[in-house]
Design an enzyme around this catalytic site. Structure first.
Site, PDB file in Angstrom:
ATOM      1  N   ASN A   1       0.793  -1.238   0.000  1.00 33.29           N
ATOM      2  CA  ASN A   1       0.000   0.000   0.000  1.00 33.29           C
ATOM      3  C   ASN A   1       0.827   1.291   0.000  1.00 33.29           C
ATOM      4  O   ASN A   1       0.340   2.314  -0.437  1.00 33.29           O
ATOM      5  CB  ASN A   1      -1.031  -0.011   1.139  1.00 33.29           C
ATOM      6  CG  ASN A   1      -0.397  -0.004   2.503  1.00 33.29           C
ATOM      7  OD1 ASN A   1       0.681  -0.561   2.691  1.00 33.29           O
ATOM      8  ND2 ASN A   1      -1.045   0.616   3.458  1.00 33.29           N
TER       9      ASN A   1
ATOM     10  N   GLU B   1       4.734  -3.996  12.082  1.00 36.65           N
ATOM     11  CA  GLU B   1       3.851  -2.842  11.860  1.00 36.65           C
ATOM     12  C   GLU B   1       2.615  -3.376  11.154  1.00 36.65           C
ATOM     13  O   GLU B   1       2.654  -3.656   9.956  1.00 36.65           O
ATOM     14  CB  GLU B   1       4.566  -1.791  10.994  1.00 36.65           C
ATOM     15  CG  GLU B   1       5.847  -1.245  11.591  1.00 36.65           C
ATOM     16  CD  GLU B   1       5.604  -0.333  12.791  1.00 36.65           C
ATOM     17  OE1 GLU B   1       4.473   0.148  12.980  1.00 36.65           O
ATOM     18  OE2 GLU B   1       6.566  -0.107  13.553  1.00 36.65           O
TER      19      GLU B   1
ATOM     20  N   CYS C   1      -2.883   1.937   6.663  1.00 38.74           N
ATOM     21  CA  CYS C   1      -3.024   1.241   7.947  1.00 38.74           C
ATOM     22  C   CYS C   1      -3.708   2.103   8.996  1.00 38.74           C
ATOM     23  O   CYS C   1      -4.300   1.587   9.929  1.00 38.74           O
ATOM     24  CB  CYS C   1      -1.666   0.754   8.435  1.00 38.74           C
ATOM     25  SG  CYS C   1      -0.404   2.004   8.319  1.00 38.74           S
TER      26      CYS C   1
HETATM   27  P1  NAP Z   1       0.175  -8.897   3.702  1.00 41.67           P
HETATM   28  O1  NAP Z   1      -0.726  -9.704   2.856  1.00 41.67           O
HETATM   29  O2  NAP Z   1       0.346  -9.294   5.114  1.00 41.67           O
HETATM   30  O3  NAP Z   1       1.592  -8.892   2.958  1.00 41.67           O
HETATM   31  C1  NAP Z   1       2.674  -8.168   3.454  1.00 41.67           C
HETATM   32  C2  NAP Z   1       3.959  -8.825   3.013  1.00 41.67           C
HETATM   33  O4  NAP Z   1       4.075 -10.102   3.646  1.00 41.67           O
HETATM   34  C3  NAP Z   1       4.014  -9.087   1.512  1.00 41.67           C
HETATM   35  O5  NAP Z   1       5.320  -8.891   1.061  1.00 41.67           O
HETATM   36  C4  NAP Z   1       3.626 -10.561   1.439  1.00 41.67           C
HETATM   37  O6  NAP Z   1       4.075 -11.208   0.291  1.00 41.67           O
HETATM   38  C5  NAP Z   1       4.345 -11.084   2.669  1.00 41.67           C
HETATM   39  N1  NAP Z   1       3.860 -12.395   3.125  1.00 41.67           N
HETATM   40  C6  NAP Z   1       2.676 -12.989   2.863  1.00 41.67           C
HETATM   41  N2  NAP Z   1       2.634 -14.209   3.470  1.00 41.67           N
HETATM   42  C7  NAP Z   1       3.806 -14.365   4.116  1.00 41.67           C
HETATM   43  C8  NAP Z   1       4.350 -15.398   4.927  1.00 41.67           C
HETATM   44  N3  NAP Z   1       3.688 -16.517   5.208  1.00 41.67           N
HETATM   45  N4  NAP Z   1       5.589 -15.223   5.438  1.00 41.67           N
HETATM   46  C9  NAP Z   1       6.268 -14.086   5.202  1.00 41.67           C
HETATM   47  N5  NAP Z   1       5.816 -13.081   4.427  1.00 41.67           N
HETATM   48  C10 NAP Z   1       4.585 -13.208   3.902  1.00 41.67           C
HETATM   49  O7  NAP Z   1      -0.267  -7.355   3.698  1.00 41.67           O
HETATM   50  P2  NAP Z   1      -0.659  -6.447   2.480  1.00 41.67           P
HETATM   51  O8  NAP Z   1      -2.017  -6.860   2.004  1.00 41.67           O
HETATM   52  O9  NAP Z   1       0.443  -6.352   1.483  1.00 41.67           O
HETATM   53  O10 NAP Z   1      -0.730  -5.024   3.194  1.00 41.67           O
HETATM   54  C11 NAP Z   1      -1.833  -4.602   3.891  1.00 41.67           C
HETATM   55  C12 NAP Z   1      -1.660  -4.730   5.389  1.00 41.67           C
HETATM   56  O11 NAP Z   1      -0.501  -4.042   5.820  1.00 41.67           O
HETATM   57  C13 NAP Z   1      -2.799  -4.106   6.152  1.00 41.67           C
HETATM   58  O12 NAP Z   1      -3.171  -4.927   7.224  1.00 41.67           O
HETATM   59  C14 NAP Z   1      -2.213  -2.801   6.655  1.00 41.67           C
HETATM   60  O13 NAP Z   1      -2.833  -2.257   7.782  1.00 41.67           O
HETATM   61  C15 NAP Z   1      -0.816  -3.216   6.932  1.00 41.67           C
HETATM   62  N6  NAP Z   1       0.055  -2.045   6.996  1.00 41.67           N
HETATM   63  C16 NAP Z   1       0.550  -1.637   8.207  1.00 41.67           C
HETATM   64  C17 NAP Z   1       1.340  -0.500   8.283  1.00 41.67           C
HETATM   65  C18 NAP Z   1       1.925  -0.032   9.582  1.00 41.67           C
HETATM   66  O14 NAP Z   1       2.901   0.698   9.540  1.00 41.67           O
HETATM   67  N7  NAP Z   1       1.373  -0.399  10.722  1.00 41.67           N
HETATM   68  C19 NAP Z   1       1.617   0.224   7.128  1.00 41.67           C
HETATM   69  C20 NAP Z   1       1.087  -0.212   5.923  1.00 41.67           C
HETATM   70  C21 NAP Z   1       0.321  -1.351   5.870  1.00 41.67           C
HETATM   71  P3  NAP Z   1       3.071 -11.454  -0.954  1.00 41.67           P
HETATM   72  O15 NAP Z   1       2.715 -10.115  -1.455  1.00 41.67           O
HETATM   73  O16 NAP Z   1       3.928 -12.226  -1.886  1.00 41.67           O
HETATM   74  O17 NAP Z   1       1.900 -12.228  -0.427  1.00 41.67           O
END
Ligand code: NAP
Length: 481
Positions: free
Chosen positions: A159, A255, A289
């Protein structure tokens, strides 16, 4: 345009400064148009291991590079990024469907993030310890120093594909660590672009390695490898909690997500806060987020707020992320659009009122305002990560604080009020990483400490704070014989 900006359609891994081909490539398509953008290398376990070995070897020399030289590399990267800001914004908009106006803001913030990293590289220091405060310490003097910890595995979401990479790569370089970066599968181009910028800026080979591929292969291999000293992860709570469980003794910074809320008190000038509330709820299609997901408004200003929010939401332009006036474009995938729509339908079937939006138009979910929402519904208690905001009526600040805290998450929360006692109560009682007085929760500048409590994560980012996480405190004690 696509071909001019994405210089090569086939994108390889970057390991030890070299482009590495893989056996399998995957098509990367625009979330908005479905058009193929590039072919992305899919790393296997061996590729990830090669990246970890490269990072481990590079650490031997990079960790000894003087602070001013690490700062110089970051400063050069900042200059290159400034020159290529338009290209950077285009890449973000293309691969993530972030409207170009928001993509440009992300690039400006990315530049600032690396600038802060360049500055903080020169400010890593410890403190002296008053040993003689204890009888056993008399005759000793000493101090702490901060040492880089080694190879850092960085896993980033889609994002904010450039600035959230910067929040890991910037402090890691500034503090003398080396990195294996796994970007989100939908947004690898931003990460590869940054890696090329750093190569040109003179970052030694092996310090930043980019390994594209699936979370289940690349992410899991990084997490389980003992040569990786720390995992810094930004993403969903479910993946983050899994990482924590598998990471063993590795340091982890997580995060994660939230269902961020704002309280709007009686007497607040709705006209003055309207733009902020619209931005908080709908920028980047709500895929932030700290997106403003829940509003608890005092009953005396409630009707005015709902009316003005609905009118403003109807004016937001929906369409192509590359058009300069587009405010709302496609979510990251059709699956996510359908999921968000099903949550709206669930809410409508359970007593919520769809005040505006609620439909999918040309594959784009309209900005949606729901009122009278039961807190047990998905749109309230889960992270929606879509252009949906709920507005519920409250009779008092205490009641509103109770609703905000009734959440698995705790990243940031805001309160608009003219009453200092209400503001103080909120700062004391809201269970979040940051309380914003007279602002929405959707506020971040890149030097501030940032992170959450509960299922929103552990650890803090914001360059200086991330560098504390990425360094180990070492104590030196001199015995004055
Ligand atoms: P996500 O699905 O959790 O993916 C994040 C990263 O983790 C991607 O690179 C993903 O790879 C990888 N991943 C997926 N499965 C994994 C596993 N089993 N082991 C290790 N890595 C794995 O999140 P997203 O949909 O990209 O992002 C949205 C989320 O991020 C929301 O919940 C948002 O709130 C959160 N976020 C938090 C912050 C903060 O600072 N608190 C900031 C921005 C976003 P793939 O893409 O290859 O699946």
């Amino acid at each position: 345009m696509t071909h001019n900006v994405i210089d090569s359609m086939k994108k390889h891994l970057l390991i030890n400064g070299t482009k590495v081909e893989t056996n399998v490539y995957s098509e990367l398509c625009s979330p908005y148009s479905g058009e193929k953008i590039a072919e992305i290398a899919m790393a296997d376990e061996k590729d990830v291991e090669a990246a970890i070995v490269a990072a481990q070897q590079a650490f031997q020399t990079f960790s000894k590079l003087p602070a001013f030289e690490r700062a110089q590399v970051l400063e050069r990267a900042v200059e290159l990024l400034k020159e290529r800001a338009d290209k950077a914004a285009y890449i973000i908009a293309l691969e993530s469907a972030k409207p170009i106006m928001f993509a440009k803001t992300e690039v400006s913030r990315t530049i600032e993030t690396y600038k802060f990293a360049a500055e903080e590289a020169k400010r890593i220091h410890g403190e002296t310890i008053p040993f003689d405060a204890s009888p056993g310490g008399v005759g000793r003097v000493g101090y702490t120093v901060r040492k880089p910890i080694g190879v850092i595995g960085a896993i980033t979401p889609f994002n904010f594909p450039m600035n959230l990479v910067a929040h890991k790569v910037g402090p890691a370089i500034a503090s003398g660590n080396t990195i294996v970066l796994k970007p989100a599968s939908q947004t690898p181009l931003s990460a590869l672009f940054i890696a090329e910028v750093f190569q040109e800026a003179g970052l030694p080979n092996g310090v930043l390695n980019v390994v594209t591929g699936s979370g289940s292969v690349v992410g899991e291999t990084i997490i389980r490898d003992d040569r990786v000293q720390m995992v810094t992860f930004t993403g969903s709570p479910s993946v983050g909690i899994g990482i924590r469980n598998k990471a063993g003794l590795k340091k982890t910074t997580l995060e994660l997500g939230s269902n961020a809320a704002v309280i709007i008190d009686n007497g607040v000038d709705i006209g003055a806060i309207l733009d902020r509330c619209i931005t908080g709820a709908f920028s980047n299609q709500g895929q932030v987020c700290i997106s403003l997901q829940r509003i608890y408004a005092h009953e005396k200003i409630y009707d005015e707020l709902v009316g003005k929010m609905a009118n403003a939401a109807k004016l937001l332009k929906i369409g192509n992320p590359l058009a300069p006036d587009t405010y709302i474009s496609a979510l990251i995938s059709k699956k996510e659009t359908d999921r968000a729509k099903s949550w709206i339908d669930e809410a409508a079937q359970n007593g919520a009122i769809v005040s505006v939006g609620g439909n999918i138009v040309q594959d784009i979910l309209e900005p949606t305002i729901l009122t009278n929402v039961d807190p047990r519904l998905n749109v309230s208690c889960q992270e929606v990560f879509a252009p949906i905001v709920i507005i519920n009526k409250v009779a008092s600040i205490e009641e509103a604080i109770g609703y905000v805290n009734d959440s698995r998450y705790g990243l940031q929360a805001g309160i608009y009020t003219n009453n200092i006692h209400h503001a103080l109560l909120a700062t004391d009682q809201l269970e979040v990483g940051a309380v914003l007085i007279n602002d929405i929760p959707t506020f971040r500048v890149d030097q501030m400490p940032y992170g959450g409590v509960k299922e929103s994560g552990t650890g803090r980012e914001g360059i200086k704070y991330a560098m504390e996480e990425m360094t180990e405190l070492k104590l030196i004690v001199w015995n004055q014989l």
